[in-house]
Design an enzyme around this catalytic site. Sequence first.
Site, PDB file in Angstrom:
ATOM      1  CE1 TYR A  60      -3.751  -2.335   0.131  1.00  0.00           C
ATOM      2  CE2 TYR A  60      -2.767  -3.202   2.141  1.00  0.00           C
ATOM      3  CZ  TYR A  60      -3.699  -3.299   1.122  1.00  0.00           C
ATOM      4  OH  TYR A  60      -4.575  -4.358   1.096  1.00  0.00           O
ATOM      5  CE  LYS A 202     -14.092  11.656   1.804  1.00  0.00           C
ATOM      6  NZ  LYS A 202     -12.840  11.116   1.245  1.00  0.00           N
TER       7      LYS A 202
END
EC number: 1.1.1.94
Length: 345
Positions: A60, A202
């Site tokens: 990641y 959002k």
Amino acid sequence: MNARPEKLVVVGAGSWGTTFAKVLADSAIERGVVEPEIVLWARRPEVAEDITARKRNTDYLPDIDLPACLSATTDLAEAVAGAGLVVLAIPAQEVRGHLPTIRAHLDPAAVVVSLVKGLERGTDARMSELCAEELGLPDERFAVVSGPNLALEIARQEPTATVVASADPATAEWIAVRTSGPYFRPYTNTDVTGVEICGVVKNVIALAVGICDGLGYGDNSKASVITRGLAETARLVESLGGQAETLAGLAGLGDLVATCASPLSRNRTAGRHLGQGLSVEEATARLKQTAEGMKSVSAVVDLARRHGVEMPISEAMNAVIAGALDVDTLAGLLLARDLKPEGRS
């Protein structure tokens, strides 16, 4: 506050969980804490080994060196035991399943912090509600951290601000002290509901912006979606008792702009894939981590309907994810509303 253990734990070793653990470690080092104990819980043994032995999270954050005081384990009970701060950094749909283990080993004084920007499908529960229900956690021992916090930029130590929201200002301040550092600046408030809802919606708006991008629409279209998306977020926040001021701050407008504008945003990227003609399954397969907007949009719409709140962009995204609306018809649907003054739309 003094009785709270200084061990800090992050549950979830994806990009944001690992980055937040780095923020905690760097803050502790900056404050002169001797031998800080910062632990990550990782689902996969190879990720835990990578973090503990090599101080890397190759999957990641492949190019980021992690602080020496970071370690990781796959044993959730071991991670949580003796911690004064437990940070949730896992997908929203997985949170409930981990809470019984956390509850069994949670220190009586520990604070739980949510980084999760999603609602639980089926219940429409925010993470504050889940933690209150499943952990028996009083409001003063819960907080949410949210803002324009793209993980890779923070991991690179690029200057970033965020919001720590808790019903108890002293709790928010305690967390702010433990996250503050040369590149990470927390602000505090008490609007947990508003901060949570802004963080959830959002992601849905970013899906719509990504679809516009994938369809080849320009900045006018995307700016219109962002602006109208903020308006429908405000309606939901206010209907749930959140504060209007939150919408203008880092957790509202700040996070919305960052998520909708950045190529690092998973939700915008997922939307772009959809706009380019990929199916939901294909778009999901392209992403290494969860795009919370795709997972939570049905809960957002259900919550809005129950409270009588109009959210046309969220409704459209829900229809797209459910396969009931083709992305090519999206622009017409978003603009097909009755003419009215902007403030009432």
